[in-house]
Design an enzyme around this catalytic site. Structure first.
Site, PDB file in Angstrom:
ATOM      1  N   LYS A  31      38.139  46.123  54.028  1.00 37.46           N
ATOM      2  CA  LYS A  31      39.186  45.298  54.644  1.00 37.46           C
ATOM      3  C   LYS A  31      40.542  45.956  54.400  1.00 37.46           C
ATOM      4  O   LYS A  31      40.797  46.440  53.291  1.00 37.46           O
ATOM      5  CB  LYS A  31      39.149  43.893  54.019  1.00 37.46           C
ATOM      6  CG  LYS A  31      40.098  42.894  54.647  1.00 37.46           C
ATOM      7  CD  LYS A  31      39.917  41.507  54.032  1.00 37.46           C
ATOM      8  CE  LYS A  31      40.772  40.457  54.688  1.00 37.46           C
ATOM      9  NZ  LYS A  31      40.552  39.095  54.146  1.00 37.46           N
ATOM     10  N   SER A  34      37.845  33.214  53.557  1.00 36.74           N
ATOM     11  CA  SER A  34      37.909  34.391  54.436  1.00 36.74           C
ATOM     12  C   SER A  34      36.753  35.371  54.350  1.00 36.74           C
ATOM     13  O   SER A  34      36.671  36.288  55.156  1.00 36.74           O
ATOM     14  CB  SER A  34      39.207  35.154  54.184  1.00 36.74           C
ATOM     15  OG  SER A  34      40.244  34.513  54.868  1.00 36.74           O
ATOM     16  N   SER A  48      39.705  35.396  57.413  1.00 34.59           N
ATOM     17  CA  SER A  48      40.491  36.526  57.856  1.00 34.59           C
ATOM     18  C   SER A  48      39.752  37.868  57.812  1.00 34.59           C
ATOM     19  O   SER A  48      40.222  38.834  58.420  1.00 34.59           O
ATOM     20  CB  SER A  48      41.746  36.636  56.994  1.00 34.59           C
ATOM     21  OG  SER A  48      41.393  36.887  55.643  1.00 34.59           O
TER      22      SER A  48
HETATM   23  N1  GLN Z   1      41.649  30.397  56.648  1.00 39.71           N
HETATM   24  C1  GLN Z   1      42.338  30.272  55.398  1.00 39.71           C
HETATM   25  C2  GLN Z   1      43.816  30.472  55.579  1.00 39.71           C
HETATM   26  O1  GLN Z   1      44.212  30.753  56.670  1.00 39.71           O
HETATM   27  C3  GLN Z   1      41.749  31.182  54.377  1.00 39.71           C
HETATM   28  C4  GLN Z   1      42.254  32.551  54.393  1.00 39.71           C
HETATM   29  C5  GLN Z   1      41.671  33.412  53.342  1.00 39.71           C
HETATM   30  O2  GLN Z   1      40.689  33.064  52.684  1.00 39.71           O
HETATM   31  N2  GLN Z   1      42.288  34.549  53.142  1.00 39.71           N
HETATM   32  O3  GLN Z   1      44.578  30.350  54.670  1.00 39.71           O
END
Ligand code: GLN
Length: 493
Positions: free
Chosen positions: A76, A181, A157
């Site tokens: 990532k 994410s 994400s």
């Molecule tokens: N969807 C969540 C957010 O937008 C989690 C994001 C993540 O785990 N990095 O904050």
């Protein structure tokens, strides 16, 4: 080359000289090129990847061994990789080339991994769809049965990592999970994803979103691969003050072990009001666990409904502080036409951050501001403590782990993603954020297909450092779901 190689298969093929690491790496580089329109990667450096593969081949020839020796892995674009651009999918970091390696990627390299590229993601890991990336959205290769035209989002994400693994553009990948994410994109893409206990993997060299919640973890084709990956990623690290010194058991050994006598908690707060489709999926998983000798125990975790609002106060608060460092002076993007230093800060940040990131910074600054700190941030911290205690007292004193769904729905289309309000979007995290708030591990395993033929996952949450038990139990679900064969029936775009 066989399709959808797992780590064990790749390692066997390399050891038995069926293919070399250079051949394997070339194969994936060609596929990455072939599926360019999925936009799974932000940066691919074929020469560097092939160079690493060549070194791996030399080591294999010398009979050296390491768990990931010669295996192409995607990273990532939130992990700093020395000499390779690391953008966090933001314009503000779009030319940032780190001088150092994150501990997690360092560990993977030490275990022989070959990095195939840096994957797309939501900007600064804020999102559930990958549509907030400065480098454009990333797509799932899968299509729903009812609408084969509309591209689907891979979740986020860590959407690029999920797409890279699910589309077989690499063997496995790493992501980060602040509120879901890793697990949400894993569920959307038919993969196994684990968010480890807070402190198991070092955060050193990970672009920070919300430091008290961020954790690195793998996205993999099966439970065994996820276990091998996590083993290679985890370590105590004195460069991360929240890193925990614990014995790390052999996670792969747990896969295939009996789960007889294990107690699985079913919390009504996680199961009330589920759609018929979701309830049926969860029931199936419950049946499989019972068949394998587990006992189901009904429990109640009263604080669970407060996890999402708590998360959406704590995460933006920490983000607003973490992202203050991007001032246009020390970090890459600098606005060209500023008259004063204040202008320079404001213009660089205005130009460099996307809409969702600005929304989080504003929310975070608001909840931390003098007049509202006690009403929001301080209160959220208290509720966080209550959620942790609730899991300790009302779950893990009675059961070994808790079973939930991973996401409220299967992957959705790009049009729906674009039309969702921020709050609708945040509701995607309803089942996943609790683990981050409580600091406990959570694993998502594919459990079946939705009515529309798309992957659906279930989640197991365990006490701190119970990763080995989670792998063992997830392996039972994986086997019963026979997802390996189900996957082949999914429509492709
Ligand atoms: N969807 C969540 C957010 O937008 C989690 C994001 C993540 O785990 N990095 O904050």
């Amino acid at each position: 080359m066989k399709d959808y190689l797992t780590i064990s298969q790749a390692r066997d093929g390399l050891k038995n000289k069926e293919f070399s690491s250079v051949e394997l790496t070339k194969h994936y580089l060609e596929k990455i090129d072939e599926f360019k329109e999925l936009n799974a990667f932000i940066t691919v450096e074929p020469e560097k990847a092939l160079e690493a593969a060549k070194k791996a081949d030399e080591n294999i020839a010398k009979d050296r061994d390491a768990p990931l020796l010669g295996v192409p892995i995607a990273v990532k674009d939130l992990f700093c990789t020395k000499g390779t651009r690391t953008t966090a999918a933001s314009k503000i970091l779009s030319e940032f080339v780190p001088e150092y390696e994150s501990t997690v990627t360092r560990n993977l390299l030490d275990n022989g991994a070959v990095f195939i590229g840096k994957t797309n993601m939501d900007e600064f890991a804020m999102g559930s769809t990958n549509i907030t990336s400065y480098f454009g959205p990333c797509f799932l290769r899968y299509r729903s049965r009812s609408n084969k035209e509309e591209p689907l989002v891979p979740g986020g994400s860590s959407g690029g990592s999920a797409t890279a693994v699910a589309s077989d553009l690499c063997v496995a990948a790493i992501g980060s999970d602040t509120g879901g994410s890793i697990r949400q994109p894993a569920a959307f893409s038919g993969l196994v994803g684990i968010k480890p206990t807070y402190g198991l993997c070092s955060r050193y060299g990970m672009v920070a979103f919300a430091s008290s919640l961020d954790q690195a973890g793998p996205l993999a084709k099966n439970v065994k691969d996820a276990a091998i990956m996590l083993q290679s990623m985890a370590s105590y690290d004195d460069k991360d003050s929240t890193s925990e010194k614990v014995d790390i058991p052999n996670y792969s050994d747990a896969v295939g072990q009996s789960v007889k006598g294990m107690k699985i908690g079913i919390a009504k707060e996680f199961t009330e009001g589920l759609s018929r489709e979701n309830a049926a999926l969860l029931e199936k998983a419950e049946e499989w666990l019972v068949e394998a000798g587990c006992e189901l125990v009904n429990i109640s975790l009263k604080t669970v409904p407060y996890a999402l609002p708590t998360y959406y106060i704590i995460a933006p608060a920490e983000a607003s502080s973490n992202l203050a460092r991007y001032d246009g002076v020390r970090y890459t993007l600098r606005s060209e036409d500023s008259q004063s230093i204040d202008d320079l800060y404001a213009n660089s940040r205005t130009e460099g951050f996307g809409e969702e990131v600005k929304r989080r910074i504003l929310t975070g600054t608001y909840v931390l501001s003098a007049g509202f700190y006690d009403a929001y941030y301080a209160k959220a911290l208290k509720i966080r403590r209550m959620i942790r205690d609730d899991f300790q007292c009302n779950a893990f004193s009675k059961v070994d782990m808790v079973l939930t769904l991973t996401t409220p729905s299967a992957a959705f289309g790009i049009n729906k993603s674009n039309s969702m309000s921020p709050v609708e979007m945040y509701l995607n995290d309803i089942f996943t954020v609790t683990a981050n708030i409580a600091g406990i591990p959570g694993i998502s395993t594919p459990a079946g297909l939705s009515l529309d033929g798309l992957p659906m996952g279930v989640q197991l949450l365990g006490p701190r450092f119970s990763e080995a038990s989670l792998f063992k139990t997830a392996a039972v679900i994986e086997k019963s779901a026979d997802f390996e064969n189900l996957r082949k029936t999914i429509s492709l775009g």
